[in-house]
Design an enzyme around this catalytic site. Structure first.
Site, PDB file in Angstrom:
ATOM      1  CB  THR A  96     -58.841 -30.143 126.637  1.00  0.00           C
ATOM      2  OG1 THR A  96     -59.377 -29.074 125.793  1.00  0.00           O
ATOM      3  CG2 THR A  96     -58.486 -29.279 128.004  1.00  0.00           C
TER       4      THR A  96
ATOM      5  NE  ARG B 263     -53.862 -29.597 124.805  1.00  0.00           N
ATOM      6  CZ  ARG B 263     -54.907 -28.658 124.719  1.00  0.00           C
ATOM      7  NH1 ARG B 263     -55.790 -29.155 124.005  1.00  0.00           N
ATOM      8  NH2 ARG B 263     -54.562 -27.527 125.300  1.00  0.00           N
TER       9      ARG B 263
ATOM     10  CD  GLU C  30     -56.122 -16.806 123.148  1.00  0.00           C
ATOM     11  OE1 GLU C  30     -56.925 -17.115 123.845  1.00  0.00           O
ATOM     12  OE2 GLU C  30     -54.955 -17.376 122.637  1.00  0.00           O
TER      13      GLU C  30
ATOM     14  NE  ARG D  59     -58.645 -25.908 120.282  1.00  0.00           N
ATOM     15  CZ  ARG D  59     -58.694 -25.483 121.544  1.00  0.00           C
ATOM     16  NH1 ARG D  59     -57.909 -24.566 122.146  1.00  0.00           N
ATOM     17  NH2 ARG D  59     -59.230 -26.691 122.329  1.00  0.00           N
TER      18      ARG D  59
ATOM     19  CG  HIS E  94     -53.503 -21.533 125.048  1.00  0.00           C
ATOM     20  ND1 HIS E  94     -54.752 -21.467 125.658  1.00  0.00           N
ATOM     21  CD2 HIS E  94     -53.351 -20.416 124.082  1.00  0.00           C
ATOM     22  CE1 HIS E  94     -55.191 -20.443 125.168  1.00  0.00           C
ATOM     23  NE2 HIS E  94     -54.522 -19.648 124.159  1.00  0.00           N
TER      24      HIS E  94
ATOM     25  CG  ASN F 161     -53.428 -29.376 128.179  1.00  0.00           C
ATOM     26  OD1 ASN F 161     -52.659 -28.252 128.464  1.00  0.00           O
ATOM     27  ND2 ASN F 161     -54.625 -29.168 128.320  1.00  0.00           N
TER      28      ASN F 161
ATOM     29  CE1 TYR G  58     -55.265 -20.888 129.556  1.00  0.00           C
ATOM     30  CE2 TYR G  58     -53.365 -20.415 130.662  1.00  0.00           C
ATOM     31  CZ  TYR G  58     -53.924 -21.029 129.673  1.00  0.00           C
ATOM     32  OH  TYR G  58     -53.285 -21.879 128.937  1.00  0.00           O
TER      33      TYR G  58
ATOM     34  CG  PHE H 271     -59.804 -25.807 135.748  1.00  0.00           C
ATOM     35  CD1 PHE H 271     -59.062 -24.933 134.733  1.00  0.00           C
ATOM     36  CD2 PHE H 271     -60.864 -26.309 135.329  1.00  0.00           C
ATOM     37  CE1 PHE H 271     -59.602 -24.568 133.541  1.00  0.00           C
ATOM     38  CE2 PHE H 271     -61.327 -25.994 133.957  1.00  0.00           C
ATOM     39  CZ  PHE H 271     -60.675 -25.153 133.252  1.00  0.00           C
TER      40      PHE H 271
ATOM     41  CE  LYS I 263     -51.793 -25.042 128.267  1.00  0.00           C
ATOM     42  NZ  LYS I 263     -52.891 -25.395 128.943  1.00  0.00           N
TER      43      LYS I 263
HETATM   44  P1  ADP Z   1     -58.122 -25.924 125.775  1.00  0.00           P
HETATM   45  O1  ADP Z   1     -56.713 -25.556 126.291  1.00  0.00           O
HETATM   46  O2  ADP Z   1     -58.320 -26.941 125.123  1.00  0.00           O
HETATM   47  O3  ADP Z   1     -58.760 -24.827 124.867  1.00  0.00           O
HETATM   48  P2  ADP Z   1     -59.708 -25.143 128.040  1.00  0.00           P
HETATM   49  O4  ADP Z   1     -59.825 -23.552 127.237  1.00  0.00           O
HETATM   50  O5  ADP Z   1     -61.232 -25.548 128.295  1.00  0.00           O
HETATM   51  O6  ADP Z   1     -59.050 -25.835 127.186  1.00  0.00           O
HETATM   52  O7  ADP Z   1     -59.084 -25.168 129.195  1.00  0.00           O
HETATM   53  C1  ADP Z   1     -57.960 -24.151 129.398  1.00  0.00           C
HETATM   54  C2  ADP Z   1     -56.783 -25.047 130.024  1.00  0.00           C
HETATM   55  O8  ADP Z   1     -57.242 -25.369 131.215  1.00  0.00           O
HETATM   56  C3  ADP Z   1     -56.440 -26.489 129.490  1.00  0.00           C
HETATM   57  O9  ADP Z   1     -55.642 -26.681 128.275  1.00  0.00           O
HETATM   58  C4  ADP Z   1     -56.335 -27.060 130.813  1.00  0.00           C
HETATM   59  O10 ADP Z   1     -54.568 -26.881 130.995  1.00  0.00           O
HETATM   60  C5  ADP Z   1     -56.725 -26.422 131.936  1.00  0.00           C
HETATM   61  N1  ADP Z   1     -58.127 -27.395 132.111  1.00  0.00           N
HETATM   62  C6  ADP Z   1     -59.111 -27.256 131.629  1.00  0.00           C
HETATM   63  N2  ADP Z   1     -60.115 -28.278 132.130  1.00  0.00           N
HETATM   64  C7  ADP Z   1     -59.371 -28.617 133.141  1.00  0.00           C
HETATM   65  C8  ADP Z   1     -59.876 -29.458 134.085  1.00  0.00           C
HETATM   66  N3  ADP Z   1     -60.976 -30.301 134.110  1.00  0.00           N
HETATM   67  N4  ADP Z   1     -58.861 -29.803 135.121  1.00  0.00           N
HETATM   68  C9  ADP Z   1     -57.691 -29.220 135.247  1.00  0.00           C
HETATM   69  N5  ADP Z   1     -57.146 -28.350 134.338  1.00  0.00           N
HETATM   70  C10 ADP Z   1     -58.227 -28.167 133.339  1.00  0.00           C
HETATM   71 MG    MG Z   2     -59.039 -22.743 125.490  1.00  0.00          MG
END
Ligand code: ADP
Ligand code: MG
Length: 138
Positions: free
Chosen positions: A92, A103, A127, A86, A116, A113, A50, A58, A10
């Site tokens: 996350t 992370r 994807e 993962r 992805h 973070n 997304y 968010f 990212k």
């Molecule tokens: P991951 O990336 O671990 O698969 P998710 O698919 O749940 O997590 O969420 C996608 C992305 O959205 C996260 O990597 C993060 O950048 C963002 N995100 C998730 N939850 C939050 C939150 N509570 N506040 C802000 N950004 C968030």
């Molecule tokens: Mg995800």
């Protein structure tokens, strides 16, 4: 099982100059870089990618963040690549990520973070198709 998964470094991690360190985590843990490109995502592309999170509070911030600078998009290939990626990424929220994960080591916050990673084999297939043509994977 031999799998492919999608990884994105990212904008926060690209800006920090840790592309190489993150790629090393993959290559040192049995994940081959089968595809790789550095791109500046458009708002439309990031929003579409997304789209599953469209209803989350968010979503807007996430899309803005993903277009705030270039990203590195990769196809990772290896045994159990989806789950392995993962595990290497960590939780996350970097504050909850296990020590030694990408992370925990390179991310600042839940929105910035560092990486992805596809969360299932089915999503990985979709994807990868979203970002790569067949000839870009080798
Ligand atoms: P991951 O990336 O671990 O698969 P998710 O698919 O749940 O997590 O969420 C996608 C992305 O959205 C996260 O990597 C993060 O950048 C963002 N995100 C998730 N939850 C939050 C939150 N509570 N506040 C802000 N950004 C968030
Ligand atoms: Mg995800």
């Amino acid at each position: 099982m031999m799998e492919q998964t999608l990884s994105i470094i990212k904008p926060d991690a690209v800006a920090k100059g840790v592309i190489g360190k993150i790629v090393d985590r993959f290559e040192s843990n049995g994940l081959r870089i089968a595809g790789m490109k550095k791109v500046q995502l458009s708002e439309q592309t990031a929003g579409e990618f997304y789209a599953v999170h469209k209803e989350r509070p968010f979503y807007g911030e996430l899309v803005s963040f993903m277009i705030s600078g270039p990203v590195v998009i990769m196809v990772l290939e290896g045994e159990n690549a989806v789950l392995k990626n993962r595990d290497l990424m960590g939780a996350t929220n970097p504050k909850e990520a296990l020590a030694g994960t990408i992370r925990a080591d390179f991310a600042e916050s839940i929105d910035a973070n560092a990486v992805h990673g596809s969360d299932s084999l089915e999503n990985a297939v979709n994807e990868i198709k979203f970002f790569f043509t067949e000839d870009e994977i080798c």
